[in-house]
Design an enzyme around this catalytic site. Structure first.
Site, PDB file in Angstrom:
ATOM      1  N   GLY A  17      14.387  -1.909  -3.135  1.00  0.00           N
ATOM      2  CA  GLY A  17      15.308  -0.924  -2.559  1.00  0.00           C
ATOM      3  C   GLY A  17      16.154  -1.541  -1.466  1.00  0.00           C
ATOM      4  N   ALA A  18      16.617  -2.756  -1.703  1.00  0.00           N
ATOM      5  CA  ALA A  18      17.407  -3.449  -0.675  1.00  0.00           C
ATOM      6  C   ALA A  18      18.890  -3.148  -0.804  1.00  0.00           C
ATOM      7  CB  ALA A  18      17.153  -4.948  -0.746  1.00  0.00           C
ATOM      8  N   SER A  19      19.228  -2.154  -1.623  1.00  0.00           N
ATOM      9  CA  SER A  19      20.661  -1.843  -1.790  1.00  0.00           C
ATOM     10  C   SER A  19      21.196  -0.990  -0.666  1.00  0.00           C
ATOM     11  CB  SER A  19      20.906  -1.141  -3.133  1.00  0.00           C
ATOM     12  OG  SER A  19      20.163   0.054  -3.203  1.00  0.00           O
ATOM     13  N   SER A  20      20.297  -0.406   0.132  1.00  0.00           N
ATOM     14  CA  SER A  20      20.820   0.424   1.228  1.00  0.00           C
ATOM     15  C   SER A  20      19.797   0.594   2.335  1.00  0.00           C
ATOM     16  CB  SER A  20      21.295   1.784   0.667  1.00  0.00           C
ATOM     17  OG  SER A  20      20.346   2.798   0.868  1.00  0.00           O
ATOM     18  N   GLY A  21      20.228   1.193   3.420  1.00  0.00           N
ATOM     19  CA  GLY A  21      19.330   1.627   4.495  1.00  0.00           C
ATOM     20  C   GLY A  21      18.410   0.567   5.059  1.00  0.00           C
ATOM     21  N   GLY A  45      15.999  -1.076   3.692  1.00  0.00           N
ATOM     22  CA  GLY A  45      15.771  -2.232   2.821  1.00  0.00           C
ATOM     23  C   GLY A  45      16.838  -3.302   2.969  1.00  0.00           C
ATOM     24  N   TYR A  55       5.342  22.756  -8.029  1.00  0.00           N
ATOM     25  CA  TYR A  55       5.941  21.565  -7.413  1.00  0.00           C
ATOM     26  C   TYR A  55       6.607  21.947  -6.101  1.00  0.00           C
ATOM     27  CZ  TYR A  55       9.305  17.683  -6.769  1.00  0.00           C
ATOM     28  OH  TYR A  55      10.044  16.634  -6.268  1.00  0.00           O
ATOM     29  N   ASP A  77      14.064  -1.296 -11.601  1.00  0.00           N
ATOM     30  CA  ASP A  77      14.048   0.167 -11.484  1.00  0.00           C
ATOM     31  C   ASP A  77      12.587   0.581 -11.362  1.00  0.00           C
ATOM     32  OD1 ASP A  77      14.046   2.886 -11.696  1.00  0.00           O
ATOM     33  OD2 ASP A  77      15.245   2.974 -13.532  1.00  0.00           O
ATOM     34  N   LEU A  78      12.215   1.021 -10.174  1.00  0.00           N
ATOM     35  CA  LEU A  78      10.800   1.346  -9.935  1.00  0.00           C
ATOM     36  C   LEU A  78      10.350   2.610 -10.636  1.00  0.00           C
ATOM     37  CD1 LEU A  78      10.918   0.075  -6.380  1.00  0.00           C
ATOM     38  CD2 LEU A  78       9.093  -0.535  -7.963  1.00  0.00           C
TER      39      LEU A  78
HETATM   40  P1  NDP Z   1      17.796   4.799   1.355  1.00  0.00           P
HETATM   41  O1  NDP Z   1      18.043   5.947   0.463  1.00  0.00           O
HETATM   42  O2  NDP Z   1      18.911   4.286   2.189  1.00  0.00           O
HETATM   43  O3  NDP Z   1      17.196   3.580   0.540  1.00  0.00           O
HETATM   44  C1  NDP Z   1      16.270   3.784  -0.488  1.00  0.00           C
HETATM   45  C2  NDP Z   1      16.333   2.616  -1.413  1.00  0.00           C
HETATM   46  O4  NDP Z   1      15.419   2.843  -2.484  1.00  0.00           O
HETATM   47  C3  NDP Z   1      17.713   2.436  -2.045  1.00  0.00           C
HETATM   48  O5  NDP Z   1      18.005   1.071  -2.081  1.00  0.00           O
HETATM   49  C4  NDP Z   1      17.520   2.998  -3.433  1.00  0.00           C
HETATM   50  O6  NDP Z   1      18.348   2.436  -4.417  1.00  0.00           O
HETATM   51  C5  NDP Z   1      16.091   2.570  -3.686  1.00  0.00           C
HETATM   52  N1  NDP Z   1      15.547   3.254  -4.846  1.00  0.00           N
HETATM   53  C6  NDP Z   1      15.383   4.586  -5.048  1.00  0.00           C
HETATM   54  N2  NDP Z   1      14.897   4.809  -6.285  1.00  0.00           N
HETATM   55  C7  NDP Z   1      14.752   3.585  -6.868  1.00  0.00           C
HETATM   56  C8  NDP Z   1      14.307   3.149  -8.126  1.00  0.00           C
HETATM   57  N3  NDP Z   1      13.915   4.011  -9.087  1.00  0.00           N
HETATM   58  N4  NDP Z   1      14.290   1.827  -8.381  1.00  0.00           N
HETATM   59  C9  NDP Z   1      14.696   0.939  -7.451  1.00  0.00           C
HETATM   60  N5  NDP Z   1      15.136   1.292  -6.247  1.00  0.00           N
HETATM   61  C10 NDP Z   1      15.169   2.600  -5.962  1.00  0.00           C
HETATM   62  O7  NDP Z   1      16.568   5.238   2.273  1.00  0.00           O
HETATM   63  P2  NDP Z   1      15.736   4.497   3.431  1.00  0.00           P
HETATM   64  O8  NDP Z   1      16.266   3.160   3.682  1.00  0.00           O
HETATM   65  O9  NDP Z   1      15.653   5.475   4.512  1.00  0.00           O
HETATM   66  O10 NDP Z   1      14.297   4.427   2.752  1.00  0.00           O
HETATM   67  C11 NDP Z   1      13.514   3.270   2.655  1.00  0.00           C
HETATM   68  C12 NDP Z   1      12.046   3.660   2.735  1.00  0.00           C
HETATM   69  O11 NDP Z   1      11.763   4.194   4.014  1.00  0.00           O
HETATM   70  C13 NDP Z   1      11.612   4.718   1.720  1.00  0.00           C
HETATM   71  O12 NDP Z   1      10.395   4.330   1.139  1.00  0.00           O
HETATM   72  C14 NDP Z   1      11.410   5.959   2.580  1.00  0.00           C
HETATM   73  O13 NDP Z   1      10.433   6.826   2.037  1.00  0.00           O
HETATM   74  C15 NDP Z   1      10.965   5.347   3.886  1.00  0.00           C
HETATM   75  N6  NDP Z   1      11.146   6.218   5.047  1.00  0.00           N
HETATM   76  C16 NDP Z   1      12.400   6.518   5.520  1.00  0.00           C
HETATM   77  C17 NDP Z   1      12.561   7.365   6.588  1.00  0.00           C
HETATM   78  C18 NDP Z   1      13.918   7.717   7.097  1.00  0.00           C
HETATM   79  O14 NDP Z   1      13.990   8.527   8.052  1.00  0.00           O
HETATM   80  N7  NDP Z   1      14.990   7.170   6.583  1.00  0.00           N
HETATM   81  C19 NDP Z   1      11.422   7.949   7.287  1.00  0.00           C
HETATM   82  C20 NDP Z   1      10.137   7.550   6.740  1.00  0.00           C
HETATM   83  C21 NDP Z   1      10.040   6.718   5.678  1.00  0.00           C
HETATM   84  P3  NDP Z   1      19.759   3.117  -4.861  1.00  0.00           P
HETATM   85  O15 NDP Z   1      20.732   2.678  -3.832  1.00  0.00           O
HETATM   86  O16 NDP Z   1      20.012   2.536  -6.209  1.00  0.00           O
HETATM   87  O17 NDP Z   1      19.542   4.588  -4.891  1.00  0.00           O
END
Ligand code: NDP
Length: 317
Positions: free
Chosen positions: A39-43, A45, A195, A91-92
């Site tokens: 998930g290094a494409s954003s945020g 990561g 759910y 793709d996880l």
């Molecule tokens: P982002 O949405 O910015 O990043 C999430 C990343 O996960 C993206 O790169 C996204 O890819 C990737 N991703 C989602 N689904 C898949 C998939 N099926 N296969 C591969 N990659 C996938 O969120 P954050 O950076 O905030 O999140 C990172 C982690 O931090 C998560 O595990 C989240 O639960 C945790 N977290 C975040 C908090 C917050 O406040 N932000 C708080 C607590 C925990 P794509 O760009 O393709 O969608």
């Protein structure tokens, strides 16, 4: 600067909620280490990948959208032309994709010192993955569970050859406390009835902690030089809030105004646990704000951890 700077309650290591990933890894030499960040494409990561590369690690961006991956790669290289960075498709939410990724990585013959299980989805409407598993459990937990198992031999071998501890880091959340009251819904995981999007998110984040705890116990028993820890990154302004329409947009854009961390702060605990010498030998623990932290009792439940392990093994068969 954001509100966290006003609350710099520093622990003994001098780090706090306001510390950035660059600050907590200042002076650490990660050259010679290879890391995978999912998930290094954003945020969180992408910031984690940037900072690991800045410290000299070779970093594989494990990303489902290759063109997004190339953009992240380009922006890291622009700032740091000597960054050793590469994008690989993962793709996880698909067990087949996880297997393909692991096979490709292993056939490249590369070492692996650090695995950061960071990708995640938060609170979408009910959905099944292509393997017919509830999407958050599938993506946040099961995909990472299989990925870790498939890469574990490589990590053990690398640690042995390099005489350097390997580290597995699961990015969980304080939201683990908001799981369904029974912890993990083994018997009706994929049932759309009942759910709850937050309950299911909490369940997947609880699974992240249970997974790292049980994995850590197994690695200790084997005497493997690989640790496994989990963490809460803080409340961070990222795309994670995409399922929240207007409010989510505000949170992602203006998070710094409320009690949210920016991504530089949000990636710090991950980078700290992955690289800091202070964390050497520590395994089966949970971290927050660059320090040890406490989970709820479900997350500390060893029986639940073993049950989840067996259930997950069965599910990825
Ligand atoms: P982002 O949405 O910015 O990043 C999430 C990343 O996960 C993206 O790169 C996204 O890819 C990737 N991703 C989602 N689904 C898949 C998939 N099926 N296969 C591969 N990659 C996938 O969120 P954050 O950076 O905030 O999140 C990172 C982690 O931090 C998560 O595990 C989240 O639960 C945790 N977290 C975040 C908090 C917050 O406040 N932000 C708080 C607590 C925990 P794509 O760009 O393709 O969608």
């Amino acid at each position: 600067k954001n509100m966290w700077s006003l609350f710099r309650r520093k622990a003994s290591n001098g780090f706090s909620a306001a510390s950035t990933a660059e600050e907590v890894t200042e002076g650490i030499d990660a050259s010679g280490l290879t890391a995978i960040v999912t998930g290094a494409s954003s945020g969180i990561g992408s910031e984690t990948a940037r900072v690991l590369a800045l410290r000299g690690a070779a970093v594989v961006l494990a990303i489902r959208n290759m063109s997004l991956g190339k953009q992240v790669e380009a922006s890291i290289l622009k700032e740091n032309p000597s960054a050793q960075i590469e994008t690989m498709e993962l793709d996880l939410g698909s067990l087949a994709s996880v297997k393909k990724f692991a096979t490709e990585f292993k056939s490249s013959g590369r070492p692996l010192n650090i695995l950061i299980n960071n990708a995640g989805v938060m609170a979408p409407p009910f959905q099944l993955s292509e393997d017919q598993i509830e999407l958050q459990f599938a993506t946040n937990h099961l995909g990472h569970f299989l990925l870790t198992n498939l890469l574990l031999d490589t990590m053990k071998k690398t640690a042995q050859q390099a005489k350097r501890e390997g580290r597995i880091v699961n990015v969980s959340s304080e939201a683990h406390r908001a799981s369904y009251h029974e912890g993990i819904r083994f018997d009706r995981l994929n049932d759309p009835k009942g759910y709850q999007r937050w309950g299911a998110y909490g369940q997947s984040k609880l699974a992240n902690i249970l997974h790292s705890n049980e994995l850590s116990a197994r690695l200790k028993e084997e005497g493997a030089d690989v640790t496994a820890n989990s963490l809460h990154p803080g409340l961070v302004a990222t795309n994670l809030f995409r399922h929240f329409g207007f409010f989510g947009g505000i949170a992602s854009r203006f998070g710094g105004l409320v009690m949210m961390k920016n991504v530089q702060q949000g990636a710090s605990t991950t980078c700290y646990v992955a690289l800091h010498p202070e964390v050497k030998g520590i395994s089966g623990e949970y971290f927050s704000d660059n320090n040890l932290a406490k989970t709820n009792s479900n997350a500390a439940d060893k029986d639940l951890g073993r049950k989840l392990w067996d259930f997950s093994m069965e599910s990825v068969k």
